[in-house]
Design a protein around this motif. Structure first.
Motif, PDB file in Angstrom:
ATOM      1  N   ARG A 187       0.856  -1.183   0.000  1.00 25.30           N
ATOM      2  CA  ARG A 187       0.000   0.000   0.000  1.00 25.30           C
ATOM      3  C   ARG A 187       0.892   1.234   0.000  1.00 25.30           C
ATOM      4  O   ARG A 187       2.087   1.140   0.263  1.00 25.30           O
ATOM      5  N   ILE A 188       0.260   2.350  -0.288  1.00 20.07           N
ATOM      6  CA  ILE A 188       1.003   3.612  -0.317  1.00 20.07           C
ATOM      7  C   ILE A 188       0.936   4.279   1.045  1.00 20.07           C
ATOM      8  O   ILE A 188      -0.134   4.386   1.650  1.00 20.07           O
ATOM      9  N   TYR A 189       2.072   4.702   1.509  1.00 26.21           N
ATOM     10  CA  TYR A 189       2.176   5.463   2.752  1.00 26.21           C
ATOM     11  C   TYR A 189       2.579   6.906   2.430  1.00 26.21           C
ATOM     12  O   TYR A 189       3.387   7.136   1.523  1.00 26.21           O
ATOM     13  N   TRP A 190       2.019   7.840   3.199  1.00 27.23           N
ATOM     14  CA  TRP A 190       2.317   9.257   3.038  1.00 27.23           C
ATOM     15  C   TRP A 190       2.869   9.830   4.329  1.00 27.23           C
ATOM     16  O   TRP A 190       2.465   9.416   5.426  1.00 27.23           O
ATOM     17  N   GLY A 191       3.733  10.799   4.183  1.00 24.67           N
ATOM     18  CA  GLY A 191       4.158  11.571   5.335  1.00 24.67           C
ATOM     19  C   GLY A 191       3.177  12.694   5.609  1.00 24.67           C
ATOM     20  O   GLY A 191       2.194  12.876   4.889  1.00 24.67           O
ATOM     21  N   GLN A 192       3.471  13.482   6.647  1.00 25.71           N
ATOM     22  CA  GLN A 192       2.555  14.546   7.057  1.00 25.71           C
ATOM     23  C   GLN A 192       2.787  15.834   6.273  1.00 25.71           C
ATOM     24  O   GLN A 192       1.964  16.756   6.332  1.00 25.71           O
TER      25      GLN A 192
END
Length: 120
Positions: free
Chosen positions: A107-112
């Motif tokens: 899955r894709i993870y994003w930072g803040q």
């Protein structure tokens, strides 16, 4: 779960430079999480892809070619975005993302995100 933390944003005058960092961490192994992308989103605009790094390849949006450089430190699980000759139109929140683990189960993870503001 993968955690991505961006840092390095700030206020800079046009023509200046900033270096953004995107550090990846996890309670498990993320060995090989070397594909990373930098996006940015300016107020009222859609998020756009700025730069990518995967394996030995890098790619850049036309608007940043020759000014931005993406690189990584595999030992630190960190990807950098060196931004030179900054322009007011580079003002945006900059995000990094990563796809993990490789394959169909990833899955894709994003930072803040980290704010970059370039004054004229």
């Amino acid at each position: 779960q993968v955690r991505l933390v961006e840092s390095g944003g700030g206020l800079v005058q046009a023509g200046g430079s900033l270096r953004l960092s995107c550090a990846a961490s996890s309670s498990g192994s993320i060995f090989g999480i070397n594909a990373r992308n930098w996006y940015r989103q300016a107020p009222g605009k859609q998020r756009e892809l700025v730069a990518t790094i995967s394996g030995g390849s890098t790619n850049y949006a036309d608007s940043v070619k020759g000014r931005f450089t993406i690189s990584r430190d595999n030992a630190e699980n960190t990807v950098y975005l060196q931004m030179n000759s900054l322009k007011p139109e580079d003002t945006a929140v900059y995000y990094c993302n990563a796809y993990w683990p490789p394959g169909a189960s990833g899955r894709i993870y994003w930072g803040q995100g980290t704010q970059v503001t370039v004054s004229s």
